[in-house]
Design an enzyme around this catalytic site. Structure first.
Site, PDB file in Angstrom:
ATOM      1  N   TYR A 139     -14.021  18.776 -14.811  1.00 35.97           N
ATOM      2  CA  TYR A 139     -14.502  17.390 -14.883  1.00 35.97           C
ATOM      3  C   TYR A 139     -15.632  17.180 -13.868  1.00 35.97           C
ATOM      4  O   TYR A 139     -15.512  17.527 -12.697  1.00 35.97           O
ATOM      5  CB  TYR A 139     -13.344  16.422 -14.632  1.00 35.97           C
ATOM      6  CG  TYR A 139     -13.766  14.983 -14.703  1.00 35.97           C
ATOM      7  CD1 TYR A 139     -14.391  14.474 -15.842  1.00 35.97           C
ATOM      8  CD2 TYR A 139     -13.574  14.125 -13.628  1.00 35.97           C
ATOM      9  CE1 TYR A 139     -14.801  13.156 -15.906  1.00 35.97           C
ATOM     10  CE2 TYR A 139     -13.973  12.803 -13.688  1.00 35.97           C
ATOM     11  CZ  TYR A 139     -14.594  12.329 -14.829  1.00 35.97           C
ATOM     12  OH  TYR A 139     -15.006  11.017 -14.886  1.00 35.97           O
ATOM     13  N   LYS A 149      -6.326   7.734 -19.791  1.00 32.73           N
ATOM     14  CA  LYS A 149      -6.555   8.327 -21.109  1.00 32.73           C
ATOM     15  C   LYS A 149      -5.277   8.235 -21.949  1.00 32.73           C
ATOM     16  O   LYS A 149      -4.826   7.157 -22.237  1.00 32.73           O
ATOM     17  CB  LYS A 149      -7.049   9.769 -20.931  1.00 32.73           C
ATOM     18  CG  LYS A 149      -8.193   9.891 -19.893  1.00 32.73           C
ATOM     19  CD  LYS A 149      -9.406   9.115 -20.327  1.00 32.73           C
ATOM     20  CE  LYS A 149     -10.658   9.335 -19.488  1.00 32.73           C
ATOM     21  NZ  LYS A 149     -10.602   9.189 -18.065  1.00 32.73           N
ATOM     22  N   ASP A 203      -5.818  20.037 -14.079  1.00 36.34           N
ATOM     23  CA  ASP A 203      -6.035  18.699 -14.627  1.00 36.34           C
ATOM     24  C   ASP A 203      -5.732  18.796 -16.121  1.00 36.34           C
ATOM     25  O   ASP A 203      -6.499  19.369 -16.890  1.00 36.34           O
ATOM     26  CB  ASP A 203      -7.489  18.275 -14.372  1.00 36.34           C
ATOM     27  CG  ASP A 203      -7.795  16.881 -14.899  1.00 36.34           C
ATOM     28  OD1 ASP A 203      -7.090  16.409 -15.794  1.00 36.34           O
ATOM     29  OD2 ASP A 203      -8.777  16.281 -14.413  1.00 36.34           O
ATOM     30  N   ARG A 211       0.832  -1.214   0.000  1.00 34.59           N
ATOM     31  CA  ARG A 211       0.000   0.000   0.000  1.00 34.59           C
ATOM     32  C   ARG A 211       0.864   1.262   0.000  1.00 34.59           C
ATOM     33  O   ARG A 211       0.399   2.346  -0.347  1.00 34.59           O
ATOM     34  CB  ARG A 211      -0.984  -0.018   1.181  1.00 34.59           C
ATOM     35  CG  ARG A 211      -1.965   1.132   1.164  1.00 34.59           C
ATOM     36  CD  ARG A 211      -3.252   0.886   1.962  1.00 34.59           C
ATOM     37  NE  ARG A 211      -3.102   0.009   3.074  1.00 34.59           N
ATOM     38  CZ  ARG A 211      -2.549   0.337   4.252  1.00 34.59           C
ATOM     39  NH1 ARG A 211      -2.115   1.557   4.456  1.00 34.59           N
ATOM     40  NH2 ARG A 211      -2.450  -0.559   5.213  1.00 34.59           N
TER      41      ARG A 211
HETATM   42  N1  PLP Z   1     -10.007  14.191 -15.316  1.00 36.76           N
HETATM   43  C1  PLP Z   1     -10.539  14.194 -16.540  1.00 36.76           C
HETATM   44  C2  PLP Z   1     -10.348  15.398 -17.392  1.00 36.76           C
HETATM   45  C3  PLP Z   1     -11.252  13.110 -17.023  1.00 36.76           C
HETATM   46  O1  PLP Z   1     -11.787  13.150 -18.255  1.00 36.76           O
HETATM   47  C4  PLP Z   1     -11.407  11.980 -16.191  1.00 36.76           C
HETATM   48  C5  PLP Z   1     -12.176  10.795 -16.638  1.00 36.76           C
HETATM   49  O2  PLP Z   1     -12.894  10.840 -17.602  1.00 36.76           O
HETATM   50  C6  PLP Z   1     -10.847  12.012 -14.914  1.00 36.76           C
HETATM   51  C7  PLP Z   1     -10.140  13.119 -14.513  1.00 36.76           C
HETATM   52  C8  PLP Z   1     -10.975  10.863 -13.988  1.00 36.76           C
HETATM   53  O3  PLP Z   1     -10.100   9.857 -14.375  1.00 36.76           O
HETATM   54  P1  PLP Z   1     -10.349   8.309 -14.065  1.00 36.76           P
HETATM   55  O4  PLP Z   1     -11.506   7.873 -14.915  1.00 36.76           O
HETATM   56  O5  PLP Z   1      -9.052   7.671 -14.418  1.00 36.76           O
HETATM   57  O6  PLP Z   1     -10.675   8.204 -12.621  1.00 36.76           O
END
Ligand code: PLP
Length: 395
Positions: free
Chosen positions: A112, A211, A186, A59
């Site tokens: 997001y 992604k 992000d 962990r």
């Molecule tokens: N940030 C963005 C811009 C996203 O598009 C996403 C998921 O679609 C996330 C964060 C969250 O990522 P995860 O699906 O790997 O938890």
């Protein structure tokens, strides 16, 4: 290797890798272990007293994950990186680590959806207040800062689904006036190939590795990149909350990172061609792509990004059902959430991420029924464009 004199792909392939691996293997071993044993008490004490660097319990860390962390730090231009079990685990762990009751967060309206939901629906239960501002309203952002309470400004750039691009230098100049306020970006849509937020004023950068970074729609993971003391503290907090990535997913991430620049460069080129073709099509009402002069943030994107990314959003001329017929008519992009992989993915946000809302509720947050989000894969641009055109011919 985290040598700034080396090029992006050299770092992506070689950074973070031990020089000599077990059995002379060229690839990073998948260390599938929950615990790590000590030769004797002296070695254990050396570890706990910081004289040797090694793992102790799954962990808290894993050698395969550590290689991926060093690679992402190197290509992202940060001192350190901590990897989590998903993008949301990276974001939620970071926010929980950095915020206390009575503090305040500013986020952008196109941020997001799950990040917004966590801040407004979960952190609010623990006494954290928030203000939402439009991504291009820099005066509103500056006015929303409460010097004694605001601790974080968080946004995506580019945002989802309208690909709004923040003027990071401008936002960074606003937050820099308040040393206690950190700017968290992000940059999942941009990737370290297209944008360098740490060099443009951000204090920490998030990536959903699910992604582009892994890039093959086959794992989930998240990363935080930034200065060593902060990221190391987040890694320690990960050991408390438990959102660690498994070794196999870390291996897939390492493999994906090695071709990140190749894939993203290709996706940038294809997405621009697709966006131009769609913009010229009579059955398309509007295209949102930062590489087009018609995008509201084109000028910011040109200044801040070296490529405009692989996602194109657009409005089909017509209503929800006509748009669904177009989506169903596509043969190459498959219908699904997510983005950034080698396979093109298409979705109608009204029926995917925002399916539980009514048309009116969606309109109120700017999600139109005829909106389509296309994540361009690495297929040939001509094939993709021909496929979109044949699907438009059917509606
Ligand atoms: N940030 C963005 C811009 C996203 O598009 C996403 C998921 O679609 C996330 C964060 C969250 O990522 P995860 O699906 O790997 O938890």
């Amino acid at each position: 290797m985290s040598d700034p004199s080396k090029g992006f792909s050299t770092l992506a392939v070689h950074a973070g890798e031990p020089h000599r691996k077990a059995h002379g293997a060229i690839t990073t071993p998948i260390s599938c272990t929950a615990t790590y044993v000590f030769d004797d008490t002296a070695e254990m004490r050396d570890h706990f007293e910081g004289r040797i660097e090694r793992e102790e319990y799954g962990r808290y860390g894993n050698p395969t994950v550590r290689v991926a962390e060093r690679k992402i730090a190197a290509i992202g231009g940060g001192e350190e990186c901590a990897i989590f079990s998903s993008g949301m685990a990276a974001i939620t762990t970071t926010l929980l680590a950095m915020l206390r009751s009575g503090q305040h967060v500013i986020l952008t309206s196109d941020c997001y959806r799950r990040t917004r939901q966590f801040i407004t629906g979960v952190l609010s239960r623990f006494g954290v207040d928030s203000t939402i501002v439009a991504p291009d309203d820099y005066d509103a952002l500056a006015a929303a800062i409460r010097p004694k309470e605001t601790r974080l400004v968080i946004s995506e750039s580019p945002t989802n689904p309208y690909l709004r691009c923040l003027d990071l230098e401008r936002v960074g100049a606003i937050t820099a006036k308040h040393p206690a306020v950190k700017l968290l970006i992000d940059a999942t849509f941009a990737t370290p190939v297209n944008q360098r937020p740490l060099e443009q004023g951000a204090d920490l950068v998030f990536h959903s590795c699910t992604k582009y970074l892994a890039g093959h729609n086959d794992m989930l993971g998240g990363a935080v990149v930034g200065p060593e003391p902060l990221v190391s503290a987040l890694r320690d907090f990960r050991g408390v909350l438990g959102g660690i990535l498994d070794a196999h997913s870390a291996y897939l991430l390492i493999r994906g990172l090695k071709t990140l620049e190749l894939r993203v460069t290709r996706q940038n080129q294809t997405a621009l061609q697709v966006a131009e073709a769609l913009e010229a099509h009579p059955k398309i009402a509007r295209v949102y792509y930062p590489g087009l002069a018609s995008h509201p943030d084109h000028e910011v994107a040109v200044r801040h990004m070296s490529g405009f990314g692989g996602v194109v959003s657009f409005l089909v001329e017509g209503d929800l059902d006509r748009t669904s017929r177009f989506v169903d008519g596509c043969q190459l992009p498959v219908i699904g959430p997510s983005l950034g992989g080698v396979e093109s993915l298409i979705e109608q946000p009204a029926l995917m991420s925002f399916y539980e809302l009514t048309t009116e509720q969606r309109e109120a947050i700017g999600i139109k029924d005829n909106l389509v989000r296309l994540s361009v894969g690495v297929e040939d641009a001509a094939d993709l464009i021909a496929d979109l055109e044949q699907a438009l011919d059917q509606v």
